[in-house]
Design a protein around this motif. Structure first.
Motif, PDB file in Angstrom:
ATOM      1  N   THR A   1       0.843  -1.187   0.000  1.00  0.00           N
ATOM      2  CA  THR A   1       0.000   0.000   0.000  1.00  0.00           C
ATOM      3  C   THR A   1       0.880   1.240   0.000  1.00  0.00           C
ATOM      4  O   THR A   1       2.074   1.192   0.340  1.00  0.00           O
ATOM      5  N   TRP A   2       0.301   2.366  -0.353  1.00  0.00           N
ATOM      6  CA  TRP A   2       1.040   3.615  -0.278  1.00  0.00           C
ATOM      7  C   TRP A   2       1.474   3.900   1.160  1.00  0.00           C
ATOM      8  O   TRP A   2       2.574   4.392   1.402  1.00  0.00           O
ATOM      9  N   ASP A   3       0.607   3.599   2.092  1.00  0.00           N
ATOM     10  CA  ASP A   3       0.945   3.864   3.485  1.00  0.00           C
ATOM     11  C   ASP A   3       2.193   3.090   3.905  1.00  0.00           C
ATOM     12  O   ASP A   3       3.114   3.649   4.522  1.00  0.00           O
ATOM     13  N   GLU A   4       2.248   1.815   3.566  1.00  0.00           N
ATOM     14  CA  GLU A   4       3.408   1.011   3.933  1.00  0.00           C
ATOM     15  C   GLU A   4       4.658   1.481   3.203  1.00  0.00           C
ATOM     16  O   GLU A   4       5.745   1.599   3.793  1.00  0.00           O
TER      17      GLU A   4
ATOM     18  N   ASP B   1       3.167  14.057   0.397  1.00  0.00           N
ATOM     19  CA  ASP B   1       2.835  13.049   1.396  1.00  0.00           C
ATOM     20  C   ASP B   1       4.075  12.633   2.178  1.00  0.00           C
ATOM     21  O   ASP B   1       4.057  12.517   3.416  1.00  0.00           O
TER      22      ASP B   1
ATOM     23  N   ARG C   1       5.144  13.106   6.230  1.00  0.00           N
ATOM     24  CA  ARG C   1       5.503  11.976   7.078  1.00  0.00           C
ATOM     25  C   ARG C   1       6.856  12.182   7.758  1.00  0.00           C
ATOM     26  O   ARG C   1       7.143  11.551   8.778  1.00  0.00           O
TER      27      ARG C   1
END
Length: 744
Positions: free
Chosen positions: A120-123, A524, A528
């Motif tokens: 995923t993008w988050d990971e 993004d 972070r």
């Protein structure tokens, strides 16, 4: 020569030369309808946009059904300031890459077994933030570097430079400009003030004389070549100096074959002839230059006899070229990487700048210097927007305390006054563990770096590598995380072309899969890593550029759209832009062109008994750089599907090879095996190999150690090599990689 020139001019619009000049008529929509089959025109997405291939900056309409690009057709001529109604074969047909089966549409992370898996993008972004952050915390931001992308928009490249300095804490940010025209920027900036073309593209059709060198114009910049050929057809003189008898030479009044690596010698020879015969522009020199006497003294060593001995150009041809330039009311001096990709490329450019100035060919219609840029946005994204180790956006020096303070205040961070590493220096610094992590966006260093064997070793040994691209290219195969970016048809922003014109790029399709525009990925990731970026769109990013970059002070999306493009400098929203530089003064402290005498220089590596031939590299019409886009276009691949080496008939006979036979080329750094093309386009002591093919990777042969001292440009255009017939059972070189695509 005149007969050949006339024959060439009769075929000036031939499709085989790469230009399709569509005429606008009532049949245009019918043509489009035919090309897209049964789809209804009213159901299509249509965007007038700027081409994503070379830096000519052609504009045209793209038609899409939302899933693929169906057609590319010229827009109204008045809305396309550079190309009018012309397009080249790549801009017209080269869009299959957007929907290629191997298009990267999800983030990839390397698992515990060393294999890629989708994430995923988050990971993926968490992994990137951790990997870069750990290196920064342990070794400092200076242990990180970022390679920006000349294929991304201006707005995205602005953020790449900001991300490097504000988020990573490093000035080691650079781009492919280092591998091509950085010596142009250095040479012209030292002499005139701006490291860019002084002309508008229309001047190619207004000039009385055009001198081209190191530019395979018909293949690398076909639409510019058409404008040049049209002017020649109308009576302009064309002079071509090049190691290969390239196609544009067919149209020339004079073609001179030069020995690779000695350009300043023949340029100084022309300047000497002009000065010694009182053919220079005395008024311009007296009123608008300094350093003329230094130039006069420096060129005296370049006698006709010495120039001929060193370069192979007969003294009659030096005299003829000098007299042609001197007799012309206006001359444009054009070049590309054949002049710049040398260990002394900056000196080559300064010698050319001297020649243009002493003949008064600056600041007037039909006259000036025109370095033809390669990638679509290398002028804007690679230079103007400041993803550079020594400059902020707008070529503002990071060592200047006042300028640095302005950016520190705007970006809320501390910025070192020390220059960072240039691109090739990053790879050398990694040998000493001074660079431990890299963030590479839209570049394929595993193919485009000189001495790619060394580049591969560096990429393999980095503590952390993140690659952001359209495909899992050769560089990405070494990455810890690969992030899927968007192509230019899937986002909105601006590109700046080779004559400094800023133009709109408009989204015509939604991003494929989970791919994202580069600016959204950077935002993004910055957040972070502790920052608070909150851009709504690229128009807002450009407004920040306006506030910090005087050259772009008036270049807003709204004005670019309304005007069809703006040429910088454009100081504020009331300024119309600048078509031609130096009409009144130069961008120097004294307002004059500061000429400097250029002496003798030679390549860092010259032929010897072990490596008796000189290798030079370049482009071909039906390919683009390292093939990311063109290798995925079936029609284009039919024309030039694989690599080759051009060899003179005498050389081929001595080796016992014919066209199609495999030949081994070896340098001090590596070897490749490719088929021979026997041709007298090259001289008996020279060979030529295209740059586009990962399978053979010609940069295994080039030199990563000898860089231009002013610009850190590698010497791609001269490498000493040996040749031998590969023999029975030999196979062409194949790079041990899963893919054969990349982008430099």
């Amino acid at each position: 020569m005149q007969q050949a020139k006339q024959q060439a001019l009769e075929n000036v619009e031939h499709v085989a030369e790469g230009v399709a000049a569509d005429t606008l008529s009532e049949g245009k929509l019918f043509e489009i309808a035919q090309s897209i089959g049964d789809k209804r025109l009213e159901e299509l997405n249509v965007a007038d946009t700027t081409c994503g291939y070379c830096a000519v900056g052609c504009r045209f309409d793209l038609y899409s059904d939302g899933e693929e690009i169906l057609a590319a057709r010229p827009t109204e001529a008045e809305d396309a300031p550079v190309n009018g109604i012309s397009t080249c074969v790549k801009g017209k047909f080269g869009y299959d890459f957007v929907n290629s089966d191997d298009r990267l549409t999800s983030p990839l992370v390397r698992d515990e077994h060393g294999q890629f898996r989708e994430a995923t993008w988050d990971e993926a972004l968490a992994r990137v933030a951790e990997g870069l952050g750990d290196i920064k915390e342990e070794h400092g931001g200076e242990a990180l570097s970022l390679i920006a992308s000349s294929k991304a928009t201006n707005e995205e490249n602005y953020l790449m430079g900001k991300f490097a300095r504000q988020v990573l804490g490093t000035n080691s940010v650079d781009n492919c400009n280092r591998l091509c025209h950085s010596s142009t920027v250095a040479g012209l900036a030292k002499t005139y003030g701006y490291g860019a073309a002084s002309i508008k593209t229309d001047d190619l059709e207004l000039a009385d004389c055009i001198l081209l060198t190191g530019s395979n114009t018909t293949e690398a910049h076909p639409v510019l070549a058409t404008r040049i050929k049209q002017n020649v057809r109308d009576g302009a003189d064309l002079l071509v100096f090049d190691p290969r008898e390239i196609q544009i030479a067919e149209y020339a009044d004079q073609y001179s074959q030069v020995k690779p690596g000695y350009d300043a010698v023949w340029i100084n020879g022309i300047t000497r002839y002009i000065i010694n015969n009182d053919l220079y522009d005395e008024e311009f020199v007296a009123e608008r230059t300094t350093g003329f006497e230094d130039v006069r003294e420096a060129v005296q060593e370049f006698t006709p006899e010495r120039v001929e001995e060193v370069t192979g150009v007969p003294h009659e041809e030096i005299a003829s070229a000098a007299e042609t330039i001197a007799a012309a009311d206006s001359t444009v001096f054009g070049w590309t990487l054949g002049l710049t990709e040398h260990s002394h490329g900056t000196e080559n450019v300064m010698a050319m700048a001297n020649l243009a100035a002493v003949t008064g060919n600056l600041g007037k219609p039909g006259a000036g210097v025109s370095p033809f840029r390669g990638q679509n946005n290398v002028q804007g994204g690679g230079g103007d927007m400041g993803p550079l180790p020594d400059n902020f956006p707008g070529y503002q020096d990071i060592a200047d305390d006042e300028i640095r303070a302005k950016f520190e205040d705007a970006w809320d961070c501390d910025i070192s006054e020390e220059y960072g590493y240039y691109t090739t220096q990053m790879f050398l610094a990694a040998d000493d563990d001074d660079i431990r992590g890299m963030y590479i966006i839209g570049e394929n260093a595993a193919l485009s770096e000189p001495g790619v064997n060394h580049a591969e070793d560096v990429l393999e040994d980095l503590e952390f590598l993140v690659v952001q691209d359209l495909f899992v290219n050769e560089t990405a195969q070494y990455a810890d995380v690969v992030l899927p970016a968007c192509s230019f048809v899937e986002k909105t922003g601006t590109f700046t072309n080779t004559d400094r014109t800023v133009q709109m790029v408009k989204q015509v399709m939604e991003p494929k899969g989970d791919s994202r525009p580069d600016w959204e990925i950077l935002q993004d990731l910055a957040n972070r890593m502790g920052r608070d970026w909150d851009y709504d769109d690229t128009a807002e990013i450009m407004r920040e550029v306006n506030s910090l970059t005087p050259l772009y002070g008036g270049v807003t999306h709204e004005r670019v759209e309304a005007n069809g493009g703006l040429q910088w400098p454009c100081w504020d929203e009331d300024h119309p832009g600048t078509e031609r530089l130096y009409t009144e003064e130069f961008n120097t402290e004294n307002g004059k062109a500061n000429l400097q005498g250029i002496g003798y220089s030679e390549p860092a590596e010259t032929p010897d008994d072990e490596y008796p031939y000189t290798l030079t590299t370049g482009r071909v019409l039906y390919q683009y750089h390292t093939g990311t886009m063109t290798h995925r276009e079936e029609g284009i691949m039919k024309y030039t599907p694989s690599d080759f080496v051009e060899i003179h008939p005498e050389t081929a006979e001595s080796l016992g090879v014919e066209s199609g036979d495999l030949v081994t080329l070896e340098s001090r750094r590596g070897e490749i095996v490719v088929p021979a093309q026997v041709t007298d386009r090259v001289g008996p002591d020279n060979v030529f190999v295209p740059i586009h093919f990962a399978e053979s990777a010609v940069n295994r042969l080039t030199d990563e150690e000898h860089l231009d001292p002013a610009a850190a440009t590698p010497e791609f255009k001269v490498s000493a090599v040996s040749l031998r017939a590969a023999g029975p059972g030999a196979e062409p070189t194949v790079t041990p990689a899963e893919t054969t695509m990349g982008d430099d």
